[in-house]
Design a protein around this motif. Structure first.
Motif, PDB file in Angstrom:
ATOM      1  N   TYR A 179       0.835  -1.205   0.000  1.00  0.00           N
ATOM      2  CA  TYR A 179       0.000   0.000   0.000  1.00  0.00           C
ATOM      3  C   TYR A 179       0.872   1.258   0.000  1.00  0.00           C
ATOM      4  CZ  TYR A 179      -3.493  -3.382   1.668  1.00  0.00           C
ATOM      5  OH  TYR A 179      -4.320  -4.460   1.806  1.00  0.00           O
ATOM      6  N   TYR A 180       0.396   2.256  -0.755  1.00  0.00           N
ATOM      7  CA  TYR A 180       1.108   3.528  -0.879  1.00  0.00           C
ATOM      8  C   TYR A 180       0.167   4.676  -0.507  1.00  0.00           C
ATOM      9  CZ  TYR A 180       4.527   0.994  -3.800  1.00  0.00           C
ATOM     10  OH  TYR A 180       5.475   0.112  -4.268  1.00  0.00           O
ATOM     11  N   LEU A 181       0.770   5.815  -0.156  1.00  0.00           N
ATOM     12  CA  LEU A 181       0.027   7.054   0.027  1.00  0.00           C
ATOM     13  C   LEU A 181       0.542   8.081  -0.974  1.00  0.00           C
ATOM     14  CD1 LEU A 181      -0.075   7.465   3.922  1.00  0.00           C
ATOM     15  CD2 LEU A 181      -1.990   6.842   2.424  1.00  0.00           C
ATOM     16  N   THR A 182      -0.370   8.851  -1.546  1.00  0.00           N
ATOM     17  CA  THR A 182       0.021   9.929  -2.445  1.00  0.00           C
ATOM     18  C   THR A 182      -1.111  10.958  -2.504  1.00  0.00           C
ATOM     19  OG1 THR A 182       0.915  10.461  -4.623  1.00  0.00           O
ATOM     20  CG2 THR A 182      -0.889   8.869  -4.561  1.00  0.00           C
ATOM     21  N   ILE A 183      -0.807  12.120  -3.049  1.00  0.00           N
ATOM     22  CA  ILE A 183      -1.809  13.162  -3.266  1.00  0.00           C
ATOM     23  C   ILE A 183      -1.951  13.364  -4.764  1.00  0.00           C
ATOM     24  CG2 ILE A 183      -2.409  15.593  -2.934  1.00  0.00           C
ATOM     25  CD1 ILE A 183      -0.831  15.503  -0.306  1.00  0.00           C
ATOM     26  N   VAL A 184      -3.199  13.377  -5.227  1.00  0.00           N
ATOM     27  CA  VAL A 184      -3.460  13.498  -6.660  1.00  0.00           C
ATOM     28  C   VAL A 184      -4.317  14.722  -6.947  1.00  0.00           C
ATOM     29  CG1 VAL A 184      -3.296  11.007  -7.004  1.00  0.00           C
ATOM     30  CG2 VAL A 184      -5.545  12.052  -6.574  1.00  0.00           C
ATOM     31  N   LYS A 185      -4.233  15.165  -8.184  1.00  0.00           N
ATOM     32  CA  LYS A 185      -5.081  16.272  -8.643  1.00  0.00           C
ATOM     33  C   LYS A 185      -6.524  15.785  -8.762  1.00  0.00           C
ATOM     34  CE  LYS A 185      -5.710  19.281 -12.703  1.00  0.00           C
ATOM     35  NZ  LYS A 185      -7.064  18.785 -13.037  1.00  0.00           N
ATOM     36  N   GLY A 186      -7.460  16.628  -8.369  1.00  0.00           N
ATOM     37  CA  GLY A 186      -8.872  16.305  -8.540  1.00  0.00           C
ATOM     38  C   GLY A 186      -9.486  15.616  -7.334  1.00  0.00           C
ATOM     39  N   THR A 187     -10.785  15.421  -7.410  1.00  0.00           N
ATOM     40  CA  THR A 187     -11.551  14.805  -6.328  1.00  0.00           C
ATOM     41  C   THR A 187     -11.848  13.350  -6.668  1.00  0.00           C
ATOM     42  OG1 THR A 187     -12.578  16.911  -5.751  1.00  0.00           O
ATOM     43  CG2 THR A 187     -13.671  14.911  -4.985  1.00  0.00           C
ATOM     44  N   VAL A 188     -11.308  12.443  -5.880  1.00  0.00           N
ATOM     45  CA  VAL A 188     -11.607  11.017  -6.026  1.00  0.00           C
ATOM     46  C   VAL A 188     -12.713  10.696  -5.027  1.00  0.00           C
ATOM     47  CG1 VAL A 188     -10.695   8.672  -5.952  1.00  0.00           C
ATOM     48  CG2 VAL A 188      -9.214  10.558  -6.684  1.00  0.00           C
ATOM     49  N   TYR A 232      -7.842  18.557  -4.400  1.00  0.00           N
ATOM     50  CA  TYR A 232      -6.854  17.481  -4.364  1.00  0.00           C
ATOM     51  C   TYR A 232      -7.351  16.374  -3.439  1.00  0.00           C
ATOM     52  CZ  TYR A 232      -3.736  20.923  -6.460  1.00  0.00           C
ATOM     53  OH  TYR A 232      -3.178  21.851  -7.295  1.00  0.00           O
ATOM     54  N   THR A 233      -6.804  15.166  -3.629  1.00  0.00           N
ATOM     55  CA  THR A 233      -7.217  14.026  -2.812  1.00  0.00           C
ATOM     56  C   THR A 233      -6.001  13.233  -2.337  1.00  0.00           C
ATOM     57  OG1 THR A 233      -9.249  13.817  -4.128  1.00  0.00           O
ATOM     58  CG2 THR A 233      -8.678  11.975  -2.694  1.00  0.00           C
ATOM     59  N   LEU A 234      -5.956  12.990  -1.033  1.00  0.00           N
ATOM     60  CA  LEU A 234      -4.993  12.038  -0.479  1.00  0.00           C
ATOM     61  C   LEU A 234      -5.583  10.648  -0.683  1.00  0.00           C
ATOM     62  CD1 LEU A 234      -2.466  11.342   1.326  1.00  0.00           C
ATOM     63  CD2 LEU A 234      -4.029  11.489   3.278  1.00  0.00           C
ATOM     64  N   VAL A 235      -4.854   9.770  -1.366  1.00  0.00           N
ATOM     65  CA  VAL A 235      -5.370   8.434  -1.661  1.00  0.00           C
ATOM     66  C   VAL A 235      -4.423   7.357  -1.133  1.00  0.00           C
ATOM     67  CG1 VAL A 235      -6.664   9.122  -3.717  1.00  0.00           C
ATOM     68  CG2 VAL A 235      -4.277   8.400  -3.951  1.00  0.00           C
ATOM     69  N   GLU A 236      -5.026   6.230  -0.794  1.00  0.00           N
ATOM     70  CA  GLU A 236      -4.267   5.002  -0.520  1.00  0.00           C
ATOM     71  C   GLU A 236      -4.325   4.165  -1.788  1.00  0.00           C
ATOM     72  OE1 GLU A 236      -4.568   1.913   3.030  1.00  0.00           O
ATOM     73  OE2 GLU A 236      -5.924   1.353   1.393  1.00  0.00           O
ATOM     74  N   VAL A 237      -3.159   3.703  -2.240  1.00  0.00           N
ATOM     75  CA  VAL A 237      -3.089   2.921  -3.473  1.00  0.00           C
ATOM     76  C   VAL A 237      -2.560   1.528  -3.142  1.00  0.00           C
ATOM     77  CG1 VAL A 237      -2.141   2.758  -5.786  1.00  0.00           C
ATOM     78  CG2 VAL A 237      -2.617   5.009  -4.803  1.00  0.00           C
ATOM     79  N   ARG A 316       4.430  17.756   5.582  1.00  0.00           N
ATOM     80  CA  ARG A 316       4.398  19.215   5.391  1.00  0.00           C
ATOM     81  C   ARG A 316       3.590  19.578   4.151  1.00  0.00           C
ATOM     82  NH1 ARG A 316       7.052  22.943   2.349  1.00  0.00           N
ATOM     83  NH2 ARG A 316       8.359  21.350   1.332  1.00  0.00           N
ATOM     84  N   ILE A 317       3.822  18.868   3.063  1.00  0.00           N
ATOM     85  CA  ILE A 317       3.116  19.159   1.812  1.00  0.00           C
ATOM     86  C   ILE A 317       1.642  18.784   1.939  1.00  0.00           C
ATOM     87  CG2 ILE A 317       2.970  18.566  -0.646  1.00  0.00           C
ATOM     88  CD1 ILE A 317       6.044  18.249  -0.576  1.00  0.00           C
ATOM     89  N   ARG A 318       1.360  17.654   2.557  1.00  0.00           N
ATOM     90  CA  ARG A 318      -0.051  17.251   2.765  1.00  0.00           C
ATOM     91  C   ARG A 318      -0.807  18.319   3.541  1.00  0.00           C
ATOM     92  NH1 ARG A 318      -0.672  11.934   6.170  1.00  0.00           N
ATOM     93  NH2 ARG A 318       0.122  13.371   7.758  1.00  0.00           N
ATOM     94  N   GLU A 319      -0.184  18.819   4.586  1.00  0.00           N
ATOM     95  CA  GLU A 319      -0.833  19.843   5.407  1.00  0.00           C
ATOM     96  C   GLU A 319      -1.132  21.090   4.589  1.00  0.00           C
ATOM     97  OE1 GLU A 319      -2.498  21.117   8.990  1.00  0.00           O
ATOM     98  OE2 GLU A 319      -1.625  19.164   8.524  1.00  0.00           O
ATOM     99  N   GLY A 320      -0.190  21.517   3.756  1.00  0.00           N
ATOM    100  CA  GLY A 320      -0.388  22.719   2.956  1.00  0.00           C
ATOM    101  C   GLY A 320      -1.411  22.547   1.853  1.00  0.00           C
TER     102      GLY A 320
END
Length: 324
Positions: A179-188, A232-237, A316-320
């Motif tokens: 499993y990974y965490l990332t931030i993507v453009k748009g609303t998932v 933006y959306t924080l997603v688990e992949v 830090r980036i997630r928070e911003g």
């Protein structure tokens, strides 16, 4: 001509004769290996084919001069690479480590010494868990790899049998969940289950995502939204297959590129992320490994979960991005 006798140990068993000799005669070309098998090798006193599977206690006799043997073999010495990883989990058979940003998992033409694999082997040598002076062919190795700028968990086998089992578990696709965490453009808004084919362009070092009815290697990715805000959306992949750039290309094709991703991302989004947060590469972290359906000597790993919290820069980036 000398007679070199080798008894197959626990870290060398259950592999083909040609594979064993390729590791043992590490400087020999493949053509030489097959020539030796035809003329100068016996297993338990008999000629053997290249696909003969060696068993514990087998005797491999190699007829070769001392000079040639010295030229074709070499011992693994500590690389002296500075340790940069953290140990997330370790037992007598496996080790899971946290790879930092900017470190290669394995060496390439630009970096042959200071990479994660060398650092882990050096660590195991220092601990006394691996002794290269007595191992003829085995070196602890990883069963998954991360891009240089992807952070997180990498799984290594510490023994030959454990490494073989781990590789099979990865191939089975239902025993080691990644499993990974990332931030993507748009609303998932909901879970996405992506299945496509892919081909790699070696010139650009990118992959092309193809439909399932085209020729290529299959890749399968599951994307789950965790937090959505500010477009933006924080997603688990979760990756079912482990193809090159799989997560990055799959999310981009779906219209949700990873922020900062120069190869597959959105240039305008990336420019914003660079100006606001100094982000110049994909924000991707391998944060969780879980084990299930394990059998054999690694059955005890069932229900084990290993977690690596995202590094400070990711937080830090997630928070911003999501809460700023």
């Amino acid at each position: 001509m000398s007679m070199i006798s080798i008894e197959i140990g626990k870290n060398e068993q259950n592999q083909r004769l040609d594979k064993f000799l390729r590791k043992y005669l590490t400087n020999a070309p493949l053509s030489y290996i097959y020539k030796v098998i035809r003329k100068d090798v016996k297993v338990n006193g008999r000629r053997a084919k290249e696909d003969t599977v060696l068993q514990l206690g087998d005797s491999v006799v190699l007829y070769i001069s001392d000079e040639e043997l010295s030229k074709l073999t070499k011992r693994r010495k500590p690389s002296g690479a500075r340790r940069q990883f953290k140990v997330a989990y370790e037992d007598e058979n496996i080790i899971v480590v946290e790879k930092p940003f900017g470190l290669l998992t394995h060496g390439d033409r630009t970096e042959k010494k200071n990479h994660l694999a060398n650092q882990v082997v050096d660590y195991l040598i220092e601990k006394g868990d691996y002794n290269p002076r007595i191992e003829r062919t085995f070196t602890p190795a990883s069963v998954n790899r991360l891009d240089r700028n992807t952070t997180g968990l990498v799984l290594f086998g510490k023994t030959g049998s454990a490494l073989q089992e781990l590789n099979q578990m990865i191939r089975d696709k239902d025993k080691v969940n990644k499993y990974y965490l990332t931030i993507v453009k748009g609303t998932v808004k909901k879970e996405l289950h992506l299945k496509d084919k892919m081909v790699k362009d070696t010139e650009t070092n990118k992959i092309r995502v193809l439909s399932m009815d085209e020729e290529g290697r299959e890749m399968e990715t599951i994307v789950r939204p965790v937090e959505t805000s500010n477009g933006y959306t924080l997603v688990e992949v979760e990756i079912i297959t482990g193809r090159t750039h799989q997560i990055r290309a799959h999310l981009a094709k779906e219209g949700h590129p990873i922020i900062g991703d120069v190869k597959y991302g959105n240039p305008r989004v990336n420019e914003v992320m660079k100006k606001k947060y100094g982000l110049t590469t994909q924000l991707l972290h391998a944060y969780r490994l879980s084990f299930q359906n394990c059998k054999g000597q690694l059955e005890y790993l069932n229900d084990l979960e290993v977690i690596a919290e995202p590094p400070e820069e990711f937080r830090r980036i997630r928070e911003g991005v999501l809460r700023g």
